[in-house]
Motif scaffolding. Sequence first.
Motif, PDB file in Angstrom:
ATOM      1  N   ILE A 138      -0.928  62.003  22.120  1.00 49.57           N
ATOM      2  CA  ILE A 138      -0.882  63.456  22.678  1.00 49.57           C
ATOM      3  C   ILE A 138      -0.862  64.586  21.458  1.00 49.57           C
ATOM      4  CG2 ILE A 138       0.820  65.057  23.673  1.00 49.57           C
ATOM      5  CD1 ILE A 138       1.707  62.525  25.446  1.00 49.57           C
ATOM      6  N   ALA A 160      -2.525  64.135  18.616  1.00 44.85           N
ATOM      7  CA  ALA A 160      -3.905  64.198  18.062  1.00 44.85           C
ATOM      8  C   ALA A 160      -4.525  65.182  19.030  1.00 44.85           C
ATOM      9  CB  ALA A 160      -4.559  62.834  18.195  1.00 44.85           C
ATOM     10  N   GLU A 161      -4.294  65.160  20.191  1.00 44.30           N
ATOM     11  CA  GLU A 161      -5.097  66.281  21.009  1.00 44.30           C
ATOM     12  C   GLU A 161      -4.556  67.605  21.036  1.00 44.30           C
ATOM     13  OE1 GLU A 161      -4.853  65.327  25.342  1.00 44.30           O
ATOM     14  OE2 GLU A 161      -6.979  65.755  25.622  1.00 44.30           O
ATOM     15  N   GLU A 209      -5.590  69.045  17.742  1.00 42.43           N
ATOM     16  CA  GLU A 209      -7.000  69.294  17.648  1.00 42.43           C
ATOM     17  C   GLU A 209      -7.125  70.879  18.427  1.00 42.43           C
ATOM     18  OE1 GLU A 209      -9.818  68.948  16.671  1.00 42.43           O
ATOM     19  OE2 GLU A 209     -10.911  70.206  18.090  1.00 42.43           O
ATOM     20  N   ASP A 210      -6.461  71.057  19.408  1.00 38.31           N
ATOM     21  CA  ASP A 210      -6.311  72.076  20.020  1.00 38.31           C
ATOM     22  C   ASP A 210      -5.833  73.421  19.099  1.00 38.31           C
ATOM     23  OD1 ASP A 210      -5.186  74.488  22.045  1.00 38.31           O
ATOM     24  OD2 ASP A 210      -6.673  73.369  23.306  1.00 38.31           O
ATOM     25  N   LEU A 211      -4.819  73.013  18.458  1.00 35.60           N
ATOM     26  CA  LEU A 211      -4.106  73.992  17.781  1.00 35.60           C
ATOM     27  C   LEU A 211      -5.224  74.656  16.631  1.00 35.60           C
ATOM     28  CD1 LEU A 211      -0.673  73.120  17.712  1.00 35.60           C
ATOM     29  CD2 LEU A 211      -1.315  75.213  18.619  1.00 35.60           C
ATOM     30  N   ARG A 212      -5.754  73.542  16.018  1.00 33.29           N
ATOM     31  CA  ARG A 212      -6.438  73.652  14.814  1.00 33.29           C
ATOM     32  C   ARG A 212      -7.865  74.457  15.108  1.00 33.29           C
ATOM     33  NH1 ARG A 212      -3.510  70.835  10.749  1.00 33.29           N
ATOM     34  NH2 ARG A 212      -2.494  69.376  11.773  1.00 33.29           N
ATOM     35  N   SER A 213      -8.117  74.061  16.424  1.00 34.88           N
ATOM     36  CA  SER A 213      -9.567  74.846  16.791  1.00 34.88           C
ATOM     37  C   SER A 213      -9.372  76.196  17.213  1.00 34.88           C
ATOM     38  CB  SER A 213     -10.163  74.097  18.308  1.00 34.88           C
ATOM     39  OG  SER A 213     -10.352  72.699  17.922  1.00 34.88           O
ATOM     40  N   GLN A 214      -7.993  76.628  17.462  1.00 34.32           N
ATOM     41  CA  GLN A 214      -7.565  78.000  17.736  1.00 34.32           C
ATOM     42  C   GLN A 214      -7.382  78.730  16.456  1.00 34.32           C
ATOM     43  OE1 GLN A 214      -4.246  79.164  20.416  1.00 34.32           O
ATOM     44  NE2 GLN A 214      -4.334  76.824  21.087  1.00 34.32           N
ATOM     45  N   ILE A 224       0.691  81.898  17.230  1.00 34.22           N
ATOM     46  CA  ILE A 224      -0.205  81.162  18.030  1.00 34.22           C
ATOM     47  C   ILE A 224       0.583  79.979  18.350  1.00 34.22           C
ATOM     48  CG2 ILE A 224      -1.932  79.195  17.909  1.00 34.22           C
ATOM     49  CD1 ILE A 224      -3.290  81.042  15.909  1.00 34.22           C
ATOM     50  N   ARG A 241       3.113  81.283  21.293  1.00 38.79           N
ATOM     51  CA  ARG A 241       2.387  81.256  22.622  1.00 38.79           C
ATOM     52  C   ARG A 241       2.236  79.898  23.289  1.00 38.79           C
ATOM     53  NH1 ARG A 241      -1.949  80.417  24.385  1.00 38.79           N
ATOM     54  NH2 ARG A 241      -2.837  79.740  22.521  1.00 38.79           N
ATOM     55  N   CYS A 242       2.113  78.909  22.413  1.00 38.95           N
ATOM     56  CA  CYS A 242       1.898  77.691  22.820  1.00 38.95           C
ATOM     57  C   CYS A 242       3.432  77.280  23.739  1.00 38.95           C
ATOM     58  CB  CYS A 242       1.683  76.647  21.765  1.00 38.95           C
ATOM     59  SG  CYS A 242       1.228  74.917  22.030  1.00 38.95           S
ATOM     60  N   VAL A 285       7.088  72.090  25.534  1.00 35.73           N
ATOM     61  CA  VAL A 285       5.759  71.634  25.505  1.00 35.73           C
ATOM     62  C   VAL A 285       5.755  69.939  25.685  1.00 35.73           C
ATOM     63  CG1 VAL A 285       3.859  70.845  24.038  1.00 35.73           C
ATOM     64  CG2 VAL A 285       4.501  73.248  23.781  1.00 35.73           C
ATOM     65  N   ARG A 340       6.575  68.853  29.445  1.00 33.95           N
ATOM     66  CA  ARG A 340       5.423  68.870  30.344  1.00 33.95           C
ATOM     67  C   ARG A 340       4.770  67.576  30.444  1.00 33.95           C
ATOM     68  NH1 ARG A 340       3.746  74.387  28.315  1.00 33.95           N
ATOM     69  NH2 ARG A 340       5.198  75.945  29.530  1.00 33.95           N
ATOM     70  N   TYR A 341       4.806  66.888  29.388  1.00 30.16           N
ATOM     71  CA  TYR A 341       4.207  65.547  29.259  1.00 30.16           C
ATOM     72  C   TYR A 341       5.102  64.293  29.992  1.00 30.16           C
ATOM     73  CZ  TYR A 341       0.730  67.342  26.208  1.00 30.16           C
ATOM     74  OH  TYR A 341      -0.594  68.006  25.706  1.00 30.16           O
TER      75      TYR A 341
END
Lengths: 323, 116
Positions: A23, A25-26, A29-34, A54, A57-58, A64, A67-68
């Motif tokens: 989780i 890692a994923e 990746e999303d945060l770094r892409s943003q 950022i 907002r997450c 967070v 939710r998992y």
Amino acid sequence: MELVDRYLQAVKFWLPRNQKDDIIAELSEDLRSQIQDKEAEVGHKLADAEVEPILKRCGSPLAVAGRYLPQQSLIGPALFPIYSVIIRSLIFYFLLPWLLLWMGIVIFSPDFRTDHPGATLFATLEPWWLACTYSLFFNTLSFALLDRSQARSHLVNNWNPRALPAVRDHNRISRGATIFQLTVVVATLAILVQVDAFHRVFHFFGLAITLSHQWPYFIWAITALNGAEIAIACLNLSQPRWTRLSASLRLGLDVYSWGLIYFLFRANLLQSLSSNDVPSSEAYKLVSSINLWMASSAIWVLVIGAVVVTFDVRRLLRVSRPA
Amino acid sequence: MSPSTDTDTHSDDRFENLRQELRRGSLPLAVLAALRTEHYGYTLRKTLADHGMVIDEGTLYPLLRRLEAQGLLVSQWREEDKRNKRFYRLSPDGKVILKQLLIEWKGIHASLEDIF
């Protein structure tokens, strides 16, 4: 990127052990892409102050991670209404009256305050705290266990529309209750006659009890009360519904009877006790203690009477309301 | 705050809650439909946002995991642009379910149109 790593670490803490790395890692990746997209937009490397919105907002790390996680509840929605009713009843009909009673004793009894000075006064609440803790804990535990047992589905799914309680009619007077009331009143009158209650001196088991000169007046008042109770019971038997008349009579009679009990408690009714086995000085002390106890308890008679009268007034208002 | 502002805020809150509830119900369908083409999380979010379905990462990733656990999606970690990314696409079961959900969705849409 230190801020992102700190954020991810905080999220990771709450995640299920076997999914943590995957989780994170994923999400990473999303945060770094943003952040990468934002950097391309503004044309420079983002400072912590720019990364912060950022992450905000997450959502908070706990939210967070939550939710998992599987949706869990200690007591599920099927049993929660029953649990809620029991807890509320426990609070409003047991714990709160107990607390109010304690407060009343503290306020109205100087002896109690003298016996428990300073902080020891609050120590007298210990049984109440224990009752709170045990009752709330064991109720919650029982329901949590019930929710996880086979009995839950039996309780929730096995029901029969015909077994549901009849629609409650607030204005109906139960014949059973009226007959019970009538029996009590007649029995009381029979006892008063049997013990020849209009006298002031009574003999029980070698004990001579002398009551004050006010006693015969009280007996007349009690006899009148019982007569009125019999009349109202007969009225209620012939017409077993609350009407303005019967509700008003009930209110008047309850005001009268609780007022009578109040004065009975305050009247220092016991004049003397005598027995061959009890020395007169002891008997005198006993008489004084009983009279004192009754006088100091009179306030609670008023409190109980006020509660009864409040219900009577509510009933009268209900039947007086146009349908 | 004046009473009318209070009422407006309350009304906005109610609308926002109902809007979110409405959108939450349609998110799995939107995600399944978007994953007819392979995506990793971030591009999937952007694709959905481009179509007006804004979804935050805290909602999307748990949803992807649930759909994968139900066998509707398959995923694979792969390196792209020197970074490891998890790519998702519809599984064969997912394709069948998506078809059924789309029929259901159209039925709901038609019913609502009929009611309006």
